[in-house]
Design a protein around this motif. Structure first.
Motif, PDB file in Angstrom:
ATOM      1  N   ARG A 157      -5.810   7.388   7.086  1.00  0.00           N
ATOM      2  CA  ARG A 157      -4.904   8.433   6.928  1.00  0.00           C
ATOM      3  C   ARG A 157      -5.131  10.485   6.983  1.00  0.00           C
ATOM      4  O   ARG A 157      -5.796  10.488   6.791  1.00  0.00           O
TER       5      ARG A 157
ATOM      6  N   THR B   3       0.763  -1.175   0.137  1.00  0.00           N
ATOM      7  CA  THR B   3       0.167   0.232  -0.259  1.00  0.00           C
ATOM      8  C   THR B   3       0.890   0.979   0.284  1.00  0.00           C
ATOM      9  O   THR B   3       1.702   0.922   0.547  1.00  0.00           O
TER      10      THR B   3
ATOM     11  N   CYS C  18      -1.186   7.340   1.271  1.00  0.00           N
ATOM     12  CA  CYS C  18      -2.542   7.647   0.620  1.00  0.00           C
ATOM     13  C   CYS C  18      -3.337   6.204   0.863  1.00  0.00           C
ATOM     14  O   CYS C  18      -4.343   6.077   1.386  1.00  0.00           O
ATOM     15  N   ALA C  19      -2.172   5.153   1.502  1.00  0.00           N
ATOM     16  CA  ALA C  19      -2.879   4.248   1.456  1.00  0.00           C
ATOM     17  C   ALA C  19      -3.652   2.954   0.915  1.00  0.00           C
ATOM     18  O   ALA C  19      -4.181   2.131   0.687  1.00  0.00           O
TER      19      ALA C  19
ATOM     20  N   GLU D 210      -7.260   0.567   9.077  1.00  0.00           N
ATOM     21  CA  GLU D 210      -5.754   0.294   8.145  1.00  0.00           C
ATOM     22  C   GLU D 210      -5.967   1.096   7.398  1.00  0.00           C
ATOM     23  O   GLU D 210      -4.410   1.584   6.856  1.00  0.00           O
ATOM     24  N   GLN D 211      -6.445   1.711   6.437  1.00  0.00           N
ATOM     25  CA  GLN D 211      -6.532   2.573   5.642  1.00  0.00           C
ATOM     26  C   GLN D 211      -6.460   4.029   6.277  1.00  0.00           C
ATOM     27  O   GLN D 211      -6.558   5.290   5.472  1.00  0.00           O
TER      28      GLN D 211
END
Length: 108
Positions: free
Chosen positions: A108, A8, A12-13, A105-106
């Protein structure tokens, strides 16, 4: 060494295709690389460590809420297991837990 599966973008993931050879990419685009550079260079002269993460109050609150939701989902699984839930019910609860964890997890 094999390429990483779930690569990733550090900025920005966004999921990226891993390179077949060579060094692992950190950024999905030149724009993300530039934003990361601007953030790093904007901190020069400040007392924050280079690896510090600065969150707005709104983002921090959202992260706290998301972690609470994740904990509740884990507690639901524990309760269902104690009450003898079927494997299908437990699988559905686990899928929800994994989905929540992926969302966090995403962040940001």
């Amino acid at each position: 060494m094999s390429p990483q599966k779930d690569a990733t973008c550090v900025w920005c993931a966004k999921p990226m295709e891993p390179n077949a050879r060579g060094r692992r990419r950190k950024y999905c685009s030149h724009a993300c690389r530039q934003r990361a550079y601007e953030q790093r260079s904007g901190r020069q002269g400040q007392r924050l460590p280079v690896d510090a993460v600065v969150l707005s109050a709104q983002k921090a609150s959202g992260l706290k809420d998301a972690l609470f939701e994740l904990r509740c989902a884990a507690e639901d699984i524990a309760t269902a297991a104690q009450e003898g839930a079927s494997s299908e019910e437990l699988a559905a609860l686990c899928d929800e837990l994994v989905g929540l964890a992926k969302q966090i997890e995403q962040t940001r």
